[in-house]
Scaffold this motif. Structure first.
Motif, PDB file in Angstrom:
ATOM      1  N   HIS A  42      14.993 -98.753  44.932  1.00 44.54           N
ATOM      2  CA  HIS A  42      15.757 -97.545  44.656  1.00 44.54           C
ATOM      3  C   HIS A  42      16.865 -97.810  43.649  1.00 44.54           C
ATOM      4  CE1 HIS A  42      18.153 -99.680  47.657  1.00 44.54           C
ATOM      5  NE2 HIS A  42      19.204 -99.034  47.170  1.00 44.54           N
ATOM      6  N   HIS A  56      20.999 -96.151  42.360  1.00 42.65           N
ATOM      7  CA  HIS A  56      22.156 -95.395  42.847  1.00 42.65           C
ATOM      8  C   HIS A  56      22.709 -94.468  41.779  1.00 42.65           C
ATOM      9  CE1 HIS A  56      22.472 -97.492  46.646  1.00 42.65           C
ATOM     10  NE2 HIS A  56      22.232 -98.618  46.001  1.00 42.65           N
ATOM     11  N   HIS A 114      16.947-101.811  42.748  1.00 44.66           N
ATOM     12  CA  HIS A 114      16.863-102.974  43.631  1.00 44.66           C
ATOM     13  C   HIS A 114      16.336-102.575  44.995  1.00 44.66           C
ATOM     14  CE1 HIS A 114      20.788-101.110  44.284  1.00 44.66           C
ATOM     15  NE2 HIS A 114      20.608-101.462  45.546  1.00 44.66           N
ATOM     16  N   VAL A 123      17.093-103.754  49.183  1.00 47.83           N
ATOM     17  CA  VAL A 123      17.925-104.542  50.089  1.00 47.83           C
ATOM     18  C   VAL A 123      17.204-104.673  51.420  1.00 47.83           C
ATOM     19  CG1 VAL A 123      20.168-104.714  51.240  1.00 47.83           C
ATOM     20  CG2 VAL A 123      20.018-103.713  48.957  1.00 47.83           C
ATOM     21  N   TYR A 136      30.480 -96.915  47.117  1.00 46.12           N
ATOM     22  CA  TYR A 136      29.814 -96.341  45.939  1.00 46.12           C
ATOM     23  C   TYR A 136      30.767 -95.412  45.192  1.00 46.12           C
ATOM     24  CZ  TYR A 136      25.582 -97.854  48.350  1.00 46.12           C
ATOM     25  OH  TYR A 136      24.628 -98.600  48.995  1.00 46.12           O
TER      26      TYR A 136
HETATM   27 FE   FE2 Z   1      21.058 -99.969  47.075  1.00 42.01          FE
END
Ligand code: FE2
Length: 185
Positions: free
Chosen positions: A67, A69, A119, A121, A136
């Motif tokens: 995904h 951001h 990336h 996680v 964020y």
């Molecule tokens: Fe992320």
């Protein structure tokens, strides 16, 4: 990277490291894993949506899809109170290629469109719960962004947050049901 953004990330990295160095402030309501998938508990969202702080709780082996951001982000791993199972590390893999990076407790990882945004996680362990705190540069649960399949095709999504009825533990956007918790000084 612009100097102001670099300074913001440096300052944020330091503050987040300080926050995750403590392991006794996260309430149980925001630290519960879910066997169906990792949970995203909103801890705080700035009133102007300039930033948000989210606790991610990862069950054994749980991972995000690949995904992005679209905004800057900081990821910090923390241990959890001794009454709960301790977390120890996370991995982060950038696609399409790149070595997995373990993020040990107290370490901070940065992501952004300028330094690398796409990336995945994952909880590095298959037998224990992990917790990480993410910051964020937006109300990340409301941001329209993308997940990617193995071929790199993007699909839009909005992550939202786990529903705890306690949307902000450090001051409220809704004004209701707020826990008066702060990290230890
Ligand atoms: Fe992320």
């Amino acid at each position: 990277m612009r100097p102001a953004r670099r300074k913001l990330l440096e300052s944020g990295r330091s503050l987040l490291a300080e926050l995750v160095a403590q392991d006794d402030w996260l309430p149980d309501t925001h630290a519960a894993p879910d066997v169906l998938g990792y949970r995203q508990y909103l801890l705080h969202c700035d009133g102007l949506s300039r930033f948000s702080v989210v606790a991610f709780v990862w069950g054994p082996g749980q991972a995000t899809p690949v995904h992005d951001h679209t905004v800057w982000g900081l990821i910090g791993c923390c241990a959890v109170p001794k009454s709960r199972r301790p977390m120890r590390s996370m991995t982060q893999s950038l696609r399409p290629k790149g070595a997995a990076r373990r993020i040990e407790p107290g370490e901070i990882e940065a992501v952004s469109p300028t330094i690398g945004d796409i990336h995945r996680v994952a909880n590095a362990y298959a037998d224990r719960t992990s917790i990480s705190i993410h910051v964020y540069g937006d109300d990340i649960g409301a941001v329209r962004r993308s997940v990617y399949d193995e071929a790199g095709n993007a699909r839009p999504f909005v992550s939202s947050y786990a529903d705890t009825g306690l949307p902000n533990i450090w001051g409220a956007r809704s004004g209701a049901g707020v826990l008066q918790l702060k990290p230890s000084p």
